[in-house]
Motif scaffolding. Structure first.
Motif, PDB file in Angstrom:
ATOM      1  N   LEU A 200     -29.286  70.210 -36.242  1.00  0.00           N
ATOM      2  CA  LEU A 200     -30.592  70.875 -36.282  1.00  0.00           C
ATOM      3  C   LEU A 200     -30.932  71.621 -34.999  1.00  0.00           C
ATOM      4  CD1 LEU A 200     -32.661  68.045 -38.024  1.00  0.00           C
ATOM      5  CD2 LEU A 200     -31.414  69.953 -39.069  1.00  0.00           C
ATOM      6  N   GLN A 201     -30.086  71.540 -33.975  1.00  0.00           N
ATOM      7  CA  GLN A 201     -30.444  72.157 -32.709  1.00  0.00           C
ATOM      8  C   GLN A 201     -29.199  72.560 -31.939  1.00  0.00           C
ATOM      9  OE1 GLN A 201     -31.003  68.538 -33.040  1.00  0.00           O
ATOM     10  NE2 GLN A 201     -28.884  68.618 -32.350  1.00  0.00           N
ATOM     11  N   GLY A 202     -29.414  73.363 -30.886  1.00  0.00           N
ATOM     12  CA  GLY A 202     -28.324  73.727 -30.005  1.00  0.00           C
ATOM     13  C   GLY A 202     -27.444  74.842 -30.550  1.00  0.00           C
ATOM     14  N   PRO A 203     -26.365  75.159 -29.839  1.00  0.00           N
ATOM     15  CA  PRO A 203     -25.484  76.260 -30.256  1.00  0.00           C
ATOM     16  C   PRO A 203     -24.841  76.055 -31.625  1.00  0.00           C
ATOM     17  CG  PRO A 203     -25.058  75.653 -27.968  1.00  0.00           C
ATOM     18  CD  PRO A 203     -25.981  74.602 -28.526  1.00  0.00           C
ATOM     19  N   ARG A 204     -24.680  74.807 -32.050  1.00  0.00           N
ATOM     20  CA  ARG A 204     -24.051  74.543 -33.352  1.00  0.00           C
ATOM     21  C   ARG A 204     -25.079  74.294 -34.452  1.00  0.00           C
ATOM     22  NH1 ARG A 204     -19.402  70.447 -33.831  1.00  0.00           N
ATOM     23  NH2 ARG A 204     -21.037  68.983 -33.240  1.00  0.00           N
ATOM     24  N   ALA A 205     -26.325  74.642 -34.239  1.00  0.00           N
ATOM     25  CA  ALA A 205     -27.338  74.458 -35.283  1.00  0.00           C
ATOM     26  C   ALA A 205     -26.898  75.157 -36.563  1.00  0.00           C
ATOM     27  CB  ALA A 205     -28.676  75.012 -34.813  1.00  0.00           C
ATOM     28  N   GLY A 206     -27.030  74.447 -37.682  1.00  0.00           N
ATOM     29  CA  GLY A 206     -26.593  74.976 -38.965  1.00  0.00           C
ATOM     30  C   GLY A 206     -25.179  74.588 -39.343  1.00  0.00           C
ATOM     31  N   LEU A 207     -24.488  73.797 -38.521  1.00  0.00           N
ATOM     32  CA  LEU A 207     -23.123  73.382 -38.826  1.00  0.00           C
ATOM     33  C   LEU A 207     -23.080  72.593 -40.134  1.00  0.00           C
ATOM     34  CD1 LEU A 207     -20.487  71.903 -36.464  1.00  0.00           C
ATOM     35  CD2 LEU A 207     -21.060  70.657 -38.530  1.00  0.00           C
ATOM     36  N   ILE A 208     -22.150  72.960 -41.006  1.00  0.00           N
ATOM     37  CA  ILE A 208     -21.894  72.233 -42.252  1.00  0.00           C
ATOM     38  C   ILE A 208     -20.383  72.180 -42.448  1.00  0.00           C
ATOM     39  CG2 ILE A 208     -22.096  72.319 -44.778  1.00  0.00           C
ATOM     40  CD1 ILE A 208     -24.887  73.510 -44.429  1.00  0.00           C
ATOM     41  N   ASN A 209     -19.862  71.022 -42.856  1.00  0.00           N
ATOM     42  CA  ASN A 209     -18.420  70.820 -42.994  1.00  0.00           C
ATOM     43  C   ASN A 209     -18.120  70.238 -44.377  1.00  0.00           C
ATOM     44  OD1 ASN A 209     -15.713  70.116 -42.782  1.00  0.00           O
ATOM     45  ND2 ASN A 209     -15.891  69.270 -40.716  1.00  0.00           N
ATOM     46  N   PRO A 210     -18.031  71.094 -45.407  1.00  0.00           N
ATOM     47  CA  PRO A 210     -17.828  70.582 -46.774  1.00  0.00           C
ATOM     48  C   PRO A 210     -16.553  69.777 -46.951  1.00  0.00           C
ATOM     49  CG  PRO A 210     -18.565  72.866 -46.825  1.00  0.00           C
ATOM     50  CD  PRO A 210     -18.243  72.545 -45.396  1.00  0.00           C
ATOM     51  N   ASP A 211     -15.458  70.178 -46.309  1.00  0.00           N
ATOM     52  CA  ASP A 211     -14.200  69.435 -46.487  1.00  0.00           C
ATOM     53  C   ASP A 211     -14.353  67.997 -46.009  1.00  0.00           C
ATOM     54  OD1 ASP A 211     -12.979  71.666 -47.549  1.00  0.00           O
ATOM     55  OD2 ASP A 211     -12.064  72.278 -45.646  1.00  0.00           O
ATOM     56  N   TRP A 212     -14.955  67.805 -44.839  1.00  0.00           N
ATOM     57  CA  TRP A 212     -15.159  66.459 -44.306  1.00  0.00           C
ATOM     58  C   TRP A 212     -16.091  65.673 -45.213  1.00  0.00           C
ATOM     59  CZ3 TRP A 212     -18.119  62.535 -42.601  1.00  0.00           C
ATOM     60  CH2 TRP A 212     -17.586  61.648 -41.669  1.00  0.00           C
ATOM     61  N   ASP A 213     -17.177  66.302 -45.629  1.00  0.00           N
ATOM     62  CA  ASP A 213     -18.152  65.630 -46.493  1.00  0.00           C
ATOM     63  C   ASP A 213     -17.510  65.141 -47.782  1.00  0.00           C
ATOM     64  OD1 ASP A 213     -20.224  66.169 -44.704  1.00  0.00           O
ATOM     65  OD2 ASP A 213     -20.937  67.926 -45.808  1.00  0.00           O
ATOM     66  N   LYS A 214     -16.721  66.006 -48.412  1.00  0.00           N
ATOM     67  CA  LYS A 214     -16.141  65.660 -49.711  1.00  0.00           C
ATOM     68  C   LYS A 214     -15.106  64.545 -49.578  1.00  0.00           C
ATOM     69  CE  LYS A 214     -17.077  70.203 -51.685  1.00  0.00           C
ATOM     70  NZ  LYS A 214     -16.514  71.489 -52.153  1.00  0.00           N
ATOM     71  N   ARG A 215     -14.390  64.541 -48.467  1.00  0.00           N
ATOM     72  CA  ARG A 215     -13.458  63.433 -48.260  1.00  0.00           C
ATOM     73  C   ARG A 215     -14.224  62.125 -48.080  1.00  0.00           C
ATOM     74  NH1 ARG A 215      -9.219  62.076 -43.323  1.00  0.00           N
ATOM     75  NH2 ARG A 215      -8.161  60.375 -44.434  1.00  0.00           N
ATOM     76  N   PHE A 216     -15.335  62.181 -47.368  1.00  0.00           N
ATOM     77  CA  PHE A 216     -16.168  60.988 -47.193  1.00  0.00           C
ATOM     78  C   PHE A 216     -16.648  60.477 -48.555  1.00  0.00           C
ATOM     79  CE2 PHE A 216     -19.872  58.469 -46.141  1.00  0.00           C
ATOM     80  CZ  PHE A 216     -19.602  57.927 -44.901  1.00  0.00           C
ATOM     81  N   LEU A 217     -17.109  61.375 -49.405  1.00  0.00           N
ATOM     82  CA  LEU A 217     -17.541  60.974 -50.751  1.00  0.00           C
ATOM     83  C   LEU A 217     -16.376  60.376 -51.537  1.00  0.00           C
ATOM     84  CD1 LEU A 217     -19.782  64.054 -51.623  1.00  0.00           C
ATOM     85  CD2 LEU A 217     -20.586  61.696 -51.427  1.00  0.00           C
ATOM     86  N   ASP A 218     -15.218  61.016 -51.475  1.00  0.00           N
ATOM     87  CA  ASP A 218     -14.043  60.490 -52.169  1.00  0.00           C
ATOM     88  C   ASP A 218     -13.725  59.068 -51.713  1.00  0.00           C
ATOM     89  OD1 ASP A 218     -13.654  62.859 -53.557  1.00  0.00           O
ATOM     90  OD2 ASP A 218     -12.135  63.623 -52.161  1.00  0.00           O
ATOM     91  N   ASP A 219     -13.788  58.850 -50.414  1.00  0.00           N
ATOM     92  CA  ASP A 219     -13.326  57.574 -49.865  1.00  0.00           C
ATOM     93  C   ASP A 219     -14.332  56.446 -50.036  1.00  0.00           C
ATOM     94  OD1 ASP A 219     -10.903  58.597 -49.239  1.00  0.00           O
ATOM     95  OD2 ASP A 219     -11.259  58.813 -47.091  1.00  0.00           O
ATOM     96  N   LEU A 220     -15.525  56.735 -50.491  1.00  0.00           N
ATOM     97  CA  LEU A 220     -16.444  55.648 -50.831  1.00  0.00           C
ATOM     98  C   LEU A 220     -15.863  54.764 -51.926  1.00  0.00           C
ATOM     99  CD1 LEU A 220     -19.882  57.476 -50.674  1.00  0.00           C
ATOM    100  CD2 LEU A 220     -19.148  55.594 -49.206  1.00  0.00           C
ATOM    101  N   THR A 221     -14.994  55.354 -52.763  1.00  0.00           N
ATOM    102  CA  THR A 221     -14.292  54.555 -53.771  1.00  0.00           C
ATOM    103  C   THR A 221     -12.789  54.498 -53.512  1.00  0.00           C
ATOM    104  OG1 THR A 221     -14.201  56.527 -55.207  1.00  0.00           O
ATOM    105  CG2 THR A 221     -15.988  54.954 -55.587  1.00  0.00           C
ATOM    106  N   ARG A 222     -12.204  55.575 -53.022  1.00  0.00           N
ATOM    107  CA  ARG A 222     -10.738  55.647 -52.896  1.00  0.00           C
ATOM    108  C   ARG A 222     -10.213  54.874 -51.698  1.00  0.00           C
ATOM    109  NH1 ARG A 222      -8.595  61.568 -52.004  1.00  0.00           N
ATOM    110  NH2 ARG A 222      -9.548  61.141 -49.951  1.00  0.00           N
ATOM    111  N   ASP A 223     -10.877  54.995 -50.554  1.00  0.00           N
ATOM    112  CA  ASP A 223     -10.390  54.350 -49.332  1.00  0.00           C
ATOM    113  C   ASP A 223     -11.574  53.974 -48.442  1.00  0.00           C
ATOM    114  OD1 ASP A 223      -8.811  53.390 -47.301  1.00  0.00           O
ATOM    115  OD2 ASP A 223      -8.111  55.369 -46.613  1.00  0.00           O
ATOM    116  N   PRO A 224     -12.451  53.089 -48.919  1.00  0.00           N
ATOM    117  CA  PRO A 224     -13.650  52.783 -48.141  1.00  0.00           C
ATOM    118  C   PRO A 224     -13.357  52.131 -46.796  1.00  0.00           C
ATOM    119  CG  PRO A 224     -13.438  51.277 -49.987  1.00  0.00           C
ATOM    120  CD  PRO A 224     -12.417  52.354 -50.195  1.00  0.00           C
ATOM    121  N   GLN A 225     -12.234  51.429 -46.680  1.00  0.00           N
ATOM    122  CA  GLN A 225     -11.927  50.792 -45.403  1.00  0.00           C
ATOM    123  C   GLN A 225     -11.710  51.823 -44.301  1.00  0.00           C
ATOM    124  OE1 GLN A 225     -12.148  47.478 -44.842  1.00  0.00           O
ATOM    125  NE2 GLN A 225     -12.846  47.328 -46.951  1.00  0.00           N
TER     126      GLN A 225
END
Length: 287
Positions: A200-225
């Protein structure tokens, strides 16, 4: 005994609450965002919990730099909507479940988690927006009364140091043990809120990383450890300064146990200045 049957996650973007309050959920920009919750609304209505344990972070509404609890549990009978600078949102008060909350507090403290017990606390958009997107009517009108009781668990992900993902997972396991030892027959949900990638602030304000997000969602069931081992620096580097909110999702995931199934997923970019994530998981061992 009480049992945790489902877990879900959702972003708690404040602009979502503003659009509901202003009646703008059918705007072209916002319509696909709200559409992603329709399945969950129907499913939860048919599997209504008696209690929701709602894990969220306060945004300097109940806490400030004078008091910064790492984990705090609301043990009151009622929680009023907070004034976040433009008046409280027009949403109903949150009805707590004081008996279960005190039981969880006692159990977790004796399980060596130092929970801060809160007997008076106003709750901000971090808690009310998730209630809105799940419990609003089909036309996204806020109900006059929330249909379930709520136990707020506030986590510090605003000021360094936040808890690690592993510590959050372990708290989820402790909460599950506490709920399982409560003698009343209750259907309990646990919700993890916040995230996904955003800054929300600084030079990287607005950063979004869909690839990282989607892997996190996948791993909630696939590889939660794997999620337990993600370090603070990776959240900061890959998901922005506010992406650390996702550690709160691991409290939910740790509470569900190993045998879960994914029922629904919603991911949308952009939502205001964030990536919006939502997933619904079922605890198959509690079915």
């Amino acid at each position: 005994m009480a049992r945790i049957t489902h877990g879900l996650t959702t972003s708690h973007v404040p602009a979502i609450g503003a659009m509901i309050d202003q009646g703008r959920t059918d705007d072209d920009y916002w319509k696909p965002i709200f559409a992603g919750y329709e399945w969950t609304k129907d499913y939860v209505a048919k599997n209504m919990p008696d209690v929701v344990i709602l894990v969220y972070n306060d945004h300097a509404s109940a806490f400030d730099m004078k008091v910064i609890p790492t984990f705090a549990i609301g043990c009151a009978d009622k929680f009023e909507p907070a004034d976040e600078g433009w008046g409280p949102r027009p949403v109903p008060p949150v009805e707590g479940h004081a008996d279960l909350a005190w039981h969880i507090a006692q159990s977790c403290i004796l399980d060596e988690f130092d929970m801060t017990i809160i007997n008076e606390m106003d709750v901000d958009h971090g808690l009310t927006v998730p209630l809105d997107v799940i419990f609003d009517s089909k036309d996204n009108k806020t109900p006059k009364k929330w249909p379930t009781k709520v136990i707020p668990i506030a986590v510090n992900v605003v000021t360094y140091p936040p808890p690690s993902g592993n510590r959050c997972w372990m708290l989820g396991e402790a909460i599950a043990r506490a709920v399982a030892s409560y003698p009343e027959d209750l259907n309990v949900h646990i919700w993890g809120t916040g995230g996904m990638s955003h800054q929300l602030q600084g030079p990287r304000a607005g950063l979004i990383n869909p690839d990282w997000d989607k892997r996190f969602l996948d791993d909630l069931t696939r590889d939660p450890q794997r999620l337990r081992t993600i370090e603070h620096i990776e959240y900061l580097r890959e998901t922005g300064s506010e992406g650390i909110e996702m550690v709160m999702w691991l409290i939910m995931r740790g509470a569900l146990g190993p045998n879960v199934s994914e029922l629904h997923r919603h991911y949308h970019v952009p939502c205001s200045n964030t990536a919006l994530g939502h997933i619904v998981l079922k605890n198959e061992d509690a079915a």
